[in-house]
Structure formats: structure tokens, C-alpha cells
Design an enzyme around this catalytic site. Structure first.
Site, PDB file in Angstrom:
ATOM      1  N   ASN A  10      -4.572  90.614  11.352  1.00  0.00           N
ATOM      2  CA  ASN A  10      -3.821  89.620  10.574  1.00  0.00           C
ATOM      3  C   ASN A  10      -2.350  89.769  10.957  1.00  0.00           C
ATOM      4  O   ASN A  10      -1.681  90.675  10.478  1.00  0.00           O
ATOM      5  CB  ASN A  10      -4.045  89.890   9.077  1.00  0.00           C
ATOM      6  CG  ASN A  10      -3.200  88.983   8.198  1.00  0.00           C
ATOM      7  OD1 ASN A  10      -2.622  88.007   8.668  1.00  0.00           O
ATOM      8  ND2 ASN A  10      -3.128  89.306   6.910  1.00  0.00           N
ATOM      9  N   TRP A  11      -1.899  88.873  11.820  1.00  0.00           N
ATOM     10  CA  TRP A  11      -0.533  88.999  12.346  1.00  0.00           C
ATOM     11  C   TRP A  11       0.518  88.578  11.324  1.00  0.00           C
ATOM     12  O   TRP A  11       1.707  88.777  11.548  1.00  0.00           O
ATOM     13  CB  TRP A  11      -0.375  88.158  13.610  1.00  0.00           C
ATOM     14  CG  TRP A  11      -1.188  88.620  14.779  1.00  0.00           C
ATOM     15  CD1 TRP A  11      -2.022  89.706  14.828  1.00  0.00           C
ATOM     16  CD2 TRP A  11      -1.240  88.016  16.076  1.00  0.00           C
ATOM     17  NE1 TRP A  11      -2.593  89.802  16.076  1.00  0.00           N
ATOM     18  CE2 TRP A  11      -2.129  88.782  16.860  1.00  0.00           C
ATOM     19  CE3 TRP A  11      -0.632  86.899  16.651  1.00  0.00           C
ATOM     20  CZ2 TRP A  11      -2.417  88.461  18.188  1.00  0.00           C
ATOM     21  CZ3 TRP A  11      -0.920  86.571  17.974  1.00  0.00           C
ATOM     22  CH2 TRP A  11      -1.800  87.351  18.734  1.00  0.00           C
ATOM     23  N   LYS A  12       0.083  87.930  10.270  1.00  0.00           N
ATOM     24  CA  LYS A  12       1.007  87.428   9.244  1.00  0.00           C
ATOM     25  C   LYS A  12       2.091  86.553   9.898  1.00  0.00           C
ATOM     26  O   LYS A  12       1.797  85.874  10.883  1.00  0.00           O
ATOM     27  CB  LYS A  12       1.597  88.597   8.446  1.00  0.00           C
ATOM     28  CG  LYS A  12       0.479  89.520   7.906  1.00  0.00           C
ATOM     29  CD  LYS A  12       0.936  90.516   6.897  1.00  0.00           C
ATOM     30  CE  LYS A  12      -0.258  91.357   6.446  1.00  0.00           C
ATOM     31  NZ  LYS A  12       0.071  92.290   5.381  1.00  0.00           N
ATOM     32  N   HIS A  97      -5.634  86.102   0.549  1.00  0.00           N
ATOM     33  CA  HIS A  97      -4.878  87.332   0.828  1.00  0.00           C
ATOM     34  C   HIS A  97      -3.902  87.569  -0.327  1.00  0.00           C
ATOM     35  O   HIS A  97      -3.348  86.620  -0.884  1.00  0.00           O
ATOM     36  CB  HIS A  97      -4.131  87.193   2.154  1.00  0.00           C
ATOM     37  CG  HIS A  97      -3.525  88.485   2.598  1.00  0.00           C
ATOM     38  ND1 HIS A  97      -2.375  88.980   2.048  1.00  0.00           N
ATOM     39  CD2 HIS A  97      -3.942  89.399   3.506  1.00  0.00           C
ATOM     40  CE1 HIS A  97      -2.098  90.150   2.610  1.00  0.00           C
ATOM     41  NE2 HIS A  97      -3.035  90.427   3.503  1.00  0.00           N
ATOM     42  N   GLU A  99      -0.945  88.400  -0.391  1.00  0.00           N
ATOM     43  CA  GLU A  99       0.384  87.805  -0.194  1.00  0.00           C
ATOM     44  C   GLU A  99       0.362  86.315  -0.535  1.00  0.00           C
ATOM     45  O   GLU A  99       1.356  85.772  -1.016  1.00  0.00           O
ATOM     46  CB  GLU A  99       0.857  88.061   1.250  1.00  0.00           C
ATOM     47  CG  GLU A  99       1.256  89.523   1.435  1.00  0.00           C
ATOM     48  CD  GLU A  99       1.109  90.057   2.836  1.00  0.00           C
ATOM     49  OE1 GLU A  99       0.938  89.277   3.786  1.00  0.00           O
ATOM     50  OE2 GLU A  99       1.153  91.300   2.982  1.00  0.00           O
ATOM     51  N   GLU A 167      -8.831  94.702  -0.143  1.00  0.00           N
ATOM     52  CA  GLU A 167      -7.487  95.140   0.218  1.00  0.00           C
ATOM     53  C   GLU A 167      -6.719  95.501  -1.054  1.00  0.00           C
ATOM     54  O   GLU A 167      -6.169  94.608  -1.719  1.00  0.00           O
ATOM     55  CB  GLU A 167      -6.737  94.024   0.941  1.00  0.00           C
ATOM     56  CG  GLU A 167      -7.366  93.616   2.255  1.00  0.00           C
ATOM     57  CD  GLU A 167      -6.336  93.002   3.179  1.00  0.00           C
ATOM     58  OE1 GLU A 167      -6.183  93.504   4.290  1.00  0.00           O
ATOM     59  OE2 GLU A 167      -5.663  92.042   2.777  1.00  0.00           O
ATOM     60  N   GLY A 173       0.731  97.288   3.774  1.00  0.00           N
ATOM     61  CA  GLY A 173       2.067  97.399   4.346  1.00  0.00           C
ATOM     62  C   GLY A 173       2.884  98.555   3.788  1.00  0.00           C
ATOM     63  O   GLY A 173       4.090  98.629   3.992  1.00  0.00           O
ATOM     64  N   SER A 213      -2.979  99.274   5.318  1.00  0.00           N
ATOM     65  CA  SER A 213      -2.438 100.388   6.108  1.00  0.00           C
ATOM     66  C   SER A 213      -3.493 101.079   6.973  1.00  0.00           C
ATOM     67  O   SER A 213      -3.487 102.304   7.102  1.00  0.00           O
ATOM     68  CB  SER A 213      -1.722 101.393   5.209  1.00  0.00           C
ATOM     69  OG  SER A 213      -0.616 100.781   4.576  1.00  0.00           O
ATOM     70  N   GLY A 235      -0.118  95.408  10.058  1.00  0.00           N
ATOM     71  CA  GLY A 235       0.917  95.964  10.932  1.00  0.00           C
ATOM     72  C   GLY A 235       0.400  96.503  12.258  1.00  0.00           C
ATOM     73  O   GLY A 235       0.975  96.209  13.318  1.00  0.00           O
TER      74      GLY A 235
HETATM   75  P1  PGA Z   1      -1.361  96.294   6.669  1.00  0.00           P
HETATM   76  O1  PGA Z   1      -1.837  94.836   6.178  1.00  0.00           O
HETATM   77  O2  PGA Z   1      -2.421  96.791   7.625  1.00  0.00           O
HETATM   78  O3  PGA Z   1      -0.046  96.074   7.300  1.00  0.00           O
HETATM   79  O4  PGA Z   1      -1.308  97.158   5.436  1.00  0.00           O
HETATM   80  C1  PGA Z   1      -3.179  94.552   5.936  1.00  0.00           C
HETATM   81  C2  PGA Z   1      -3.326  93.134   5.440  1.00  0.00           C
HETATM   82  O5  PGA Z   1      -2.494  92.699   4.645  1.00  0.00           O
HETATM   83  O6  PGA Z   1      -4.269  92.397   5.830  1.00  0.00           O
END
Ligand code: PGA
Length: 251
Positions: A10-12, A97, A99, A167, A173, A213, A235
Site C-alpha cells: 500500500n504505497w499510500k 483503510h 486512514e 490492521e 506507520g 509496521s 512503509g
Molecule cells: P505501515 O502501513 O506498514 O506503514 O504500518 C500499513 C498500512 O497502513 O497498510
């Protein structure tokens, strides 16, 4: 449905077009040199999907979207429709997600509506759920994820149209990964809830990912769990060597 684990990047909202192309080019070189033991997917920012999809066509690297609108088309400035993702070559989309839930006020009911629309065009829906730190500290983790599942997952779910991603919000993150014991406990509860929602036959073989993470250092122990069907990586998916090392950690 496959027995193989699924590793999703997931590159966001990261990277210019040149970064996206370089990252995928690097991943494709690694895949060509050595076929991975898992299914691999990248979810670039929507604006880079076309360029990335052009590079990965006819390879085993799949492309997904990070979100889509609940309507198939219409007056929704700035939004992306599921059929548009499909047209560009996406075969999956991440929905719900944390976010999106936090930054855009997305409710589980909205996530469910998006999933219905996405599935109608053939997209695999990767439905993300997870508790906040306050909810975990209050001892509500299993109740929270169970009700998110009941409210976010449409009725017609099967292993071809559904992947669940657990998640924990506090692990995304932050560099703070859930422990293997915490993941095992929640994944067991998710499988049990999905068995009720889908029926035991359809739920058999459902892939439930872990995200939060994930790094090359912790991937092996998380992916060794039978209940963990793969990983949703943020990340670490922006660095080809790290993403590849996570793929290599699949049993
Ligand atoms: P992260 O993000 O690996 O940077 O913690 C995971 C995600 O939000 O899908």
C-alpha cells in the site's frame, strides 16, 4: 482462491511517477529472477496506476487501488470509480483503510457500499478493519473488529471477492507491530466471525492479512501463523528490497 499468502504493498500518497516506475521495475527484475512463493500486489496512488499497470501487464505482479467510490459513476469531484480501476488493470481494491476511516470519516456502512460496487465490476475487495489503542486498552478489540466485520462485509462474500486485512490502528506507520500472540488472537476471532457471516464452507480458505509496521525483521514470524494469509505493507513497500524481503519471508 489460492493457498499462497498474499503480500500487498500500500504505497499510500507517496512517490512521483518516476518513483513508481522505478519501484515496479526493480520488483519485476526480482520476480523474473526468482518466482515468489506468494501472490504479490502493489497499490499505487490512483494517478500512477495506469503507468504501473502498463509495466506489470502479463507478469505475476498484480495492481490494486487504494479506494473507490460507492457509486459506479456520477457527480463526485475528485473521486475514483471502481469501473475506472478495473479498466486500468486493477483486479483488487483496498477499502476501509483506517486512514480513510479517520481522514475521510468513512463508516463501515460506507465501506460495505463501496465493496458492493467494487465487486460488481469484478474487483477483489481487501476490507481493512482494526482497533485503536484506546479500544485495545479498554479490552474492546475483539468486539470492535467483529462489529466492523459485520457492518463492512457484504452478504455475498466468498474467497474470490473478499480478503480481510487486520490492521490495528496503533501499529500503522508507528514502528510498533502487534505481537505474534496479539495477531494470533485477533485473527482467530476474525476467522470465527467470518465463518458465521459467510458460512463455514465459503469461509474455508479466506485470506486474512495482517498490516501495521510489517518489516523484513518481523514478517517471518507473522507469516508463519496459519491464520495469517498474508500482509498489507505500507512503509516497507516503498523500498523494493524490503518489500521483496517480506515476500521472501512467506513460508
Ligand atoms: P505501515 O502501513 O506498514 O506503514 O504500518 C500499513 C498500512 O497502513 O497498510
Amino acid at each position: 482462491m489460492s493457498d499462497r499468502k498474499l503480500i500487498v504493498g500500500n504505497w499510500k500518497m507517496n512517490g512521483r511517477k518516476s518513483d513508481a516506475l522505478a519501484l515496479v521495475g526493480d520488483l519485476l527484475k526480482r520476480i523474473q529472477a526468482k518466482a515468489p512463493r506468494c501472490d504479490l500486489m502493489v497499490c499505487p496512488p490512483a494517478i500512477h496506476i495506469d503507468a504501473v499497470a502498463g509495466l506489470v501487464a502479463h507478469t505475476s505482479l498484480a495492481v490494486g487501488g487504494q479506494d473507490c467510490h460507492q457509486a459506479a459513476s456520477g457527480a463526485h469531484t475528485g473521486d475514483i470509480a471502481a469501473p475506472m480501476l478495473w479498466d486500468l488493470g486493477c483486479r483488487a481494491v483496498i477499502l476501509g483503510h483506517s486512514e480513510r476511516r479517520a481522514n475521510h470519516g468513512e463508516s463501515s456502512a460506507l465501506v460495505r457500499a463501496k465493496a458492493v460496487t467494487a465487486r460488481a465490476v469484478g474487483l477483489l475487495t481487501i476490507i481493512a478493519i482494526g482497533e485503536t489503542l484506546a479500544q485495545r486498552d479498554a479490552g474492546h478489540t475483539i468486539d470492535v473488529v467483529s462489529s466492523q466485520l459485520r457492518e463492512s462485509v457484504p452478504e455475498d462474500s466468498d474467497t474470490d471477492n473478499t480478503v480481510i486485512a487486520y490492521e490495528p490502528v496503533w501499529a500503522i506507520g508507528t514502528g510498533r507491530t502487534a505481537s505474534v500472540e496479539q495477531v494470533a488472537e485477533v485473527h482467530k476471532a476474525i476467522h470465527a466471525e467470518m465463518k458465521v457471516l459467510m458460512g463455514p464452507k465459503k469461509a474455508a480458505g479466506l485470506r486474512v492479512l495482517y498490516g501495521g509496521s510489517v518489516t523484513p525483521a518481523n514478517a517471518q514470524s507473522l507469516l508463519a501463523l496459519d491464520t495469517v494469509g498474508g500482509a498489507l505493507v505500507g512503509g516497507a513497500s516503498l523500498k523494493a528490497d524490503q518489500f521483496w524481503a517480506i515476500a521472501e519471508a512467506c513460508p
